[in-house]
Scaffold this active site. Sequence first.
Site, PDB file in Angstrom:
ATOM      1  N   LYS A   1       0.832  -1.215   0.000  1.00 16.55           N
ATOM      2  CA  LYS A   1       0.000   0.000   0.000  1.00 16.55           C
ATOM      3  C   LYS A   1       0.867   1.266   0.000  1.00 16.55           C
ATOM      4  CE  LYS A   1      -2.274  -0.876   3.870  1.00 16.55           C
ATOM      5  NZ  LYS A   1      -1.807  -2.202   4.290  1.00 16.55           N
TER       6      LYS A   1
ATOM      7  N   ARG B   1      10.918  -6.642   4.580  1.00 12.36           N
ATOM      8  CA  ARG B   1      10.760  -5.182   4.421  1.00 12.36           C
ATOM      9  C   ARG B   1      11.798  -4.459   5.276  1.00 12.36           C
ATOM     10  NH1 ARG B   1       4.880  -2.736   5.059  1.00 12.36           N
ATOM     11  NH2 ARG B   1       4.817  -3.983   6.958  1.00 12.36           N
TER      12      ARG B   1
ATOM     13  N   ARG C   1      -9.373   1.627   9.029  1.00 15.05           N
ATOM     14  CA  ARG C   1      -9.064   0.212   9.233  1.00 15.05           C
ATOM     15  C   ARG C   1     -10.247  -0.547   9.802  1.00 15.05           C
ATOM     16  NH1 ARG C   1      -3.209   0.788   9.404  1.00 15.05           N
ATOM     17  NH2 ARG C   1      -2.202  -1.230   9.595  1.00 15.05           N
TER      18      ARG C   1
ATOM     19  N   ARG D   1      11.153  -2.779  10.708  1.00 12.85           N
ATOM     20  CA  ARG D   1      10.155  -2.268  11.644  1.00 12.85           C
ATOM     21  C   ARG D   1      10.023  -3.226  12.814  1.00 12.85           C
ATOM     22  NH1 ARG D   1       4.772  -0.643   8.325  1.00 12.85           N
ATOM     23  NH2 ARG D   1       3.881  -1.604  10.175  1.00 12.85           N
TER      24      ARG D   1
ATOM     25  N   ARG E   1      -1.602  -8.779  13.624  1.00 16.79           N
ATOM     26  CA  ARG E   1      -1.988  -7.764  12.634  1.00 16.79           C
ATOM     27  C   ARG E   1      -2.806  -8.397  11.510  1.00 16.79           C
ATOM     28  NH1 ARG E   1       3.750  -6.114  11.513  1.00 16.79           N
ATOM     29  NH2 ARG E   1       3.063  -4.637   9.927  1.00 16.79           N
TER      30      ARG E   1
HETATM   31  P1  AMP Z   1       0.917   0.366   9.264  1.00 21.12           P
HETATM   32  O1  AMP Z   1       2.182   1.111   9.035  1.00 21.12           O
HETATM   33  O2  AMP Z   1      -0.236   0.903   8.451  1.00 21.12           O
HETATM   34  O3  AMP Z   1       1.081  -1.123   9.130  1.00 21.12           O
HETATM   35  O4  AMP Z   1       0.504   0.639  10.785  1.00 21.12           O
HETATM   36  C1  AMP Z   1       1.333   0.212  11.846  1.00 21.12           C
HETATM   37  C2  AMP Z   1       0.516   0.119  13.130  1.00 21.12           C
HETATM   38  O5  AMP Z   1      -0.013   1.428  13.468  1.00 21.12           O
HETATM   39  C3  AMP Z   1      -0.707  -0.769  13.042  1.00 21.12           C
HETATM   40  O6  AMP Z   1      -0.395  -2.143  13.255  1.00 21.12           O
HETATM   41  C4  AMP Z   1      -1.567  -0.195  14.161  1.00 21.12           C
HETATM   42  O7  AMP Z   1      -1.093  -0.593  15.427  1.00 21.12           O
HETATM   43  C5  AMP Z   1      -1.305   1.304  14.037  1.00 21.12           C
HETATM   44  N1  AMP Z   1      -2.278   1.937  13.124  1.00 21.12           N
HETATM   45  C6  AMP Z   1      -2.037   2.451  11.882  1.00 21.12           C
HETATM   46  N2  AMP Z   1      -3.160   2.936  11.335  1.00 21.12           N
HETATM   47  C7  AMP Z   1      -4.146   2.732  12.247  1.00 21.12           C
HETATM   48  C8  AMP Z   1      -5.550   2.983  12.259  1.00 21.12           C
HETATM   49  N3  AMP Z   1      -6.166   3.516  11.189  1.00 21.12           N
HETATM   50  N4  AMP Z   1      -6.244   2.640  13.374  1.00 21.12           N
HETATM   51  C9  AMP Z   1      -5.635   2.085  14.434  1.00 21.12           C
HETATM   52  N5  AMP Z   1      -4.337   1.795  14.480  1.00 21.12           N
HETATM   53  C10 AMP Z   1      -3.577   2.100  13.392  1.00 21.12           C
END
Ligand code: AMP
Length: 224
Positions: free
Chosen positions: A13, A127, A88, A162, A174
């Site tokens: 994404k 990654r 989400r 990460r 996740r």
């Molecule tokens: P990502 O980089 O999008 O994979 O996000 C990393 C982490 O940030 C996720 O596993 C969640 O813990 C938190 N996070 C990101 N976006 C959201 C969201 N829209 N709602 C809640 N938690 C989020």
Amino acid sequence: MIIIMLGAQGTGKGTVAGLISEQIGIPQISTGDIFRKNISEKTPLGIEADKYISKGNLVPDEITVPMVDDRLTWEDAKNGAILDGFPRTIEQAEKLDEILQKNGKKVDLVINLVTPKEEIIDRMLTRRVCTNQDCKATYNIKLHPPKVEGICDKCGSPLKQRADDSDPEAIKRRLEIYEEKTSPLVEYYKNKGVLRTEEVSLSVNRMGKDVAEDVVRDIRNNSL
Ligand code: AMP
């Protein structure tokens, strides 16, 4: 134009959003990136969010929704944005509709990336991200490695994995949350007539950059 990136973790994404953002000149707003920047700067928001993120759980809406609401009011987002990682859940999608409505906007396009599960897990493990929070470039040591191992091509900063990508329990959590809470958004946006599903997989030789190229072409031709 408001574009939403949908798809499980590791489907690319961020890569697709970044490429479209460069081409059409609207910002990529990644909630995960905003949280990670705050975590690295040890802000109160970062300290609170890290309690959830490190375990692979969602950060509560009381924190996440106002953060997105505020970010969408910035000058650079006046012509739109590409939301990467938000919404989400159905609740977040409904709140987003309200936020956009009050500004006379709506969701124009939802790009739903679909990748086989085995590839997804492999991609999360391979990654690497730039440690410079103003750069945030993402690499994959198998699919698109940096020119010099461990160093960002764009800014020369070190790359790292990460924290939530290196913990198998957090990865599992996740993906479970994606299935349970995020995947219903596919139906939500299909019903609104804005969903575009794209397969991203080595098995069909179609990667994020191919999707981004096609979407940008369609936006330019006004044929979405
Ligand atoms: P990502 O980089 O999008 O994979 O996000 C990393 C982490 O940030 C996720 O596993 C969640 O813990 C938190 N996070 C990101 N976006 C959201 C969201 N829209 N709602 C809640 N938690 C989020």
